[in-house]
Scaffold this motif. Structure first.
Motif, short mmCIF file in Angstrom:
data_model
loop_
_atom_site.label_atom_id
_atom_site.label_comp_id
_atom_site.label_asym_id
_atom_site.label_seq_id
_atom_site.Cartn_x
_atom_site.Cartn_y
_atom_site.Cartn_z
N ALA A 97 84.86 51.63 46.85
CA ALA A 97 83.49 51.88 47.31
C ALA A 97 82.52 51.21 46.34
O ALA A 97 81.91 51.86 45.49
N GLY A 98 82.41 49.92 46.45
CA GLY A 98 81.62 49.13 45.50
C GLY A 98 82.44 48.85 44.27
O GLY A 98 83.48 49.50 44.03
N SER A 99 81.99 47.88 43.44
CA SER A 99 82.75 47.66 42.21
C SER A 99 82.57 48.84 41.26
O SER A 99 83.39 49.06 40.37
N THR A 123 73.66 45.21 29.13
CA THR A 123 74.55 44.87 30.24
C THR A 123 74.48 45.98 31.28
O THR A 123 73.63 46.88 31.18
N PHE A 124 75.38 45.94 32.24
CA PHE A 124 75.36 46.88 33.35
C PHE A 124 75.65 48.31 32.83
O PHE A 124 76.65 48.53 32.15
N GLY A 125 74.77 49.24 33.20
CA GLY A 125 74.83 50.58 32.65
C GLY A 125 76.02 51.42 33.10
O GLY A 125 76.29 52.48 32.53
N ASN A 171 76.07 37.99 33.45
CA ASN A 171 75.73 39.32 32.95
C ASN A 171 74.44 39.82 33.61
O ASN A 171 73.49 39.08 33.80
N ASN A 172 74.44 41.09 33.94
CA ASN A 172 73.23 41.77 34.38
C ASN A 172 72.71 42.57 33.18
O ASN A 172 73.46 43.39 32.65
N PRO A 173 71.50 42.38 32.68
CA PRO A 173 70.38 41.68 33.32
C PRO A 173 70.09 40.27 32.81
O PRO A 173 69.11 39.67 33.23
N ARG A 221 84.98 42.27 41.64
CA ARG A 221 84.04 41.55 42.52
C ARG A 221 83.42 42.54 43.50
O ARG A 221 83.89 43.66 43.66
N THR A 222 82.38 42.09 44.20
CA THR A 222 81.69 43.00 45.13
C THR A 222 81.15 42.26 46.34
O THR A 222 80.95 41.04 46.30
N PHE A 223 80.89 43.01 47.41
CA PHE A 223 80.20 42.48 48.60
C PHE A 223 78.71 42.85 48.59
O PHE A 223 77.98 42.53 49.51
N SER A 224 78.28 43.58 47.54
CA SER A 224 76.90 44.10 47.53
C SER A 224 75.86 43.00 47.39
O SER A 224 74.77 43.11 47.92
N LYS A 225 76.19 41.95 46.65
CA LYS A 225 75.17 40.97 46.28
C LYS A 225 75.17 39.80 47.26
O LYS A 225 74.20 39.58 47.95
N TRP A 226 76.25 39.05 47.34
CA TRP A 226 76.24 37.84 48.19
C TRP A 226 76.34 38.19 49.68
O TRP A 226 75.77 37.50 50.51
N ARG A 233 78.88 49.89 50.47
CA ARG A 233 79.75 50.11 49.31
C ARG A 233 81.12 49.44 49.50
O ARG A 233 82.07 50.05 50.01
N ALA A 234 81.20 48.21 49.12
CA ALA A 234 82.46 47.48 49.24
C ALA A 234 82.65 46.56 48.03
O ALA A 234 81.85 45.65 47.80
N GLY A 235 83.67 46.85 47.25
CA GLY A 235 84.00 46.00 46.10
C GLY A 235 85.51 45.93 45.96
O GLY A 235 86.24 46.58 46.73
#
Ligand SMILES: Cc1ncc(COP(=O)(O)O)c(C=O)c1O
Length: 363
Positions: A97-99, A123-125, A171-173, A221-226, A233-235
Motif C-alpha cells: 500500500a504505497g512504498s 530526507t523522507f520522514g 532524494n526528497n526534498p 518504487r511507487t505508483f504515487s508520483k509518475w 496507495r500502490a508501491g
C-alpha cells in the motif's frame, strides 16, 4: 477497573513522546486557508502528478464489478506485470500500500529493539518514523551542504547493531541522486541498503538491475508520483530472492486492495500515456528551475525529481509559504536543524509556473 490514565500509561513508552509524521493536508482543507477558490488553486506540496491517472485506470475502476471479493494475497497478476515493467524476476517483487508499506515491512522484518537504522537527513520522514515505531534506534548522519552523503561519517557509524540504511534517490526534498559508486561502497559495509526510487521515473536511472547481484540491496518504487495514483496507495519493492518469502509472510495479507490492483495493471497497460505526462513534468521542472533562478533571495537546487528545493536567503520560508497559501498556491516549507528556511515546490502544469512566479515577484 482501569481508568483512562491507566490505559494511557499502557501506550509503549517509546511511542508516547515520538514526533508525529507531517503529512500533506487535502486540498479542501488547504483551500479554507486561502482567499482563492478551489478551481483557482495550485496544489504543489505533495509531489503528486497534476495530470491525474491514466484514463484507462478511471474507466477500469468504474466498470470493475468484483469489489465484494478479497484481493489476491499473493499479488500474482500484479507481480507479473511489475516484473514485465521493471525487468526483474517476479519472485523478487513484493507490492504494498504505497512504498510507505514496504518501508514498514522491511523494518518489521529486520529490526529488533535496539537495532540501528541509519538515516541521512534531510530526507523522507517515513524512515525515522517507522524505525521508531518498530523499536529500532535511528542513527542520524546528516547530509553535507550540497545534500550529498557524508560517506566517511556513515562508515564510522556502522557497528554490529547497524542493520539498515535508507537512501532516497532522487532524494526528497533535495532532488539529488546518489552515485552508483556510493551505493556500491555502502553495500560493502555489512548492512542492508534500501534505495528508495520513488521519483526514479523523472530521473531515468535506476539501480533495480543491481538487486540480483547483491544479497543486501532492496530497491523501493511507487505508483504515487509518475502514475498519478497516490490516493490508491500502490508501491513495490525489488528484493533479494531469499528475503521475499519472509516479506510476503509478514505483510498484511490484503495490502494491495482491488482498486489498487486494477489501477496498477491498467497503468502498466497505458505506459505511453503516462510517460507523456512524465515528460511534460520534466520539461516543466526545467522551466520552473530557470524561472526561480531570477530571484536573488532564492537559491533553487537542481532536481532529478518532480519538485524543486529552494533556500530562502533573506526572509523566512514560513512567511513565503503563508503568503503563497493565501493566494491558493500550496507548497512545503522547512524549518528544522538540517533545513532552515527552505521551501519545496512540486512541479505542476504549465499554467502553475507563471502563477508561482507572479506570486513570488509580489513579495
Ligand atoms: C522518497 C519517498 N519515498 C516514498 C514516498 C512514499 O510514497 P508512497 O505514496 O508510495 O507511499 C515518498 C512520498 O512522498 C517519498 O518522497
Amino acid at each position: 477497573m482501569l481508568n483512562a490514565v491507566d490505559v494511557e500509561n499502557m501506550v509503549r513508552s517509546g511511542l508516547r513522546h515520538m514526533k508525529a509524521y507531517t503529512p500533506v493536508d487535502p486540498v479542501e482543507v488547504l483551500t479554507k486557508r486561502a482567499t482563492a477558490k478551489k478551481d483557482k488553486t495550485a496544489k504543489l506540496d505533495g509531489n503528486e502528478n497534476p495530470y491525474g491517472c491514466s484514463p484507462r485506470v478511471q474507466k477500469a475502476l468504474s466498470s470493475y464489478r468484483e469489489f465484494n471479493r478479497y484481493p489476491d494475497p499473493d499479488q500474482r497478476e500484479v507481480r507479473r506485470a511489475l516484473a514485465r515493467y521493471t525487468g526483474a524476476n517476479p519472485h523478487t517483487i513484493v507490492a504494498g500500500a504505497g512504498s510507505d508499506d514496504l518501508i514498514d515491512i522491511v523494518l518489521r522484518l529486520f529490526i529488533e529493539p535496539g537495532d540501528k537504522v541509519i538515516n541521512c537527513p534531510p530526507t523522507f520522514g517515513m524512515y525515522p518514523f517507522c524505525t521508531t515505531i518498530t523499536g529500532g534506534s535511528v542513527v542520524s548522519i546528516p547530509r553535507k551542504n550540497d545534500f550529498s552523503l557524508d560517506m566517511p561519517s556513515i562508515r564510522k557509524a556502522v557497528d554490529d547493531r547497524t542493520k539498515i540504511i535508507f537512501i532516497a534517490s532522487p532524494n526528497n526534498p533535495s532532488g539529488n541522486q546518489v552515485p552508483e559508486s556510493e551505493v556500491r561502497d555502502l553495500l560493502n559495509l555489512d548492512m542492508i541498503v534500501v534505495v528508495d526510487e520513488a521519483y526514479v521515473e523523472f530521473s531515468g536511472s535506476s539501480l533495480t538491475s543491481m538487486v540480483s547481484r547483491h544479497a543486501n540491496l532492496i530497491v523501493l518504487r511507487t505508483f504515487s508520483k509518475w502514475a498519478g495514483i497516490a490516493g490508491l496507495r500502490a508501491g513495490y519493492g525489488i528484493c533479494p530472492l531469499n528475503i521475499v518469502p519472509y516479506m510476503m509472510k509478514i505483510k498484511q495479507p490484503y495490502n494491495i486492495n482491488l482498486a489498487a490492483q486494477v489501477a496498477i495493471l491498467e497503468s502498466l497497460n497505458d505506459i505511453d500515456y503516462l510517460q507523456k505526462t512524465v515528460k511534460a513534468m520534466v520539461a516543466e521542472r526545467n522551466i520552473l528551475f530557470k524561472s526561480l533562478q531570477q530571484f536573488k533571495w532564492l537559491r533553487p537546487y537542481p532536481s532529478a525529481a518532480n519538485f524543486i528545493l529552494c533556500a530562502v536567503l533573506d526572509r523566512s520560508a514560513r512567511d513565503v509559504y503563508l503568503e503563497l497559501q493565501k493566494r491558493g498556491i500550496f507548497i512545503r516549507y522547512f524549518d528544522m536543524p538540517e533545513l532552515q528556511d527552505y521551501i519545496r515546490i512540486s512541479v505542476g502544469k504549465p499554467e502553475d509556473t507563471p502563477a508561482v512566479i507572479a506570486a513570488l515577484q509580489d513579495m
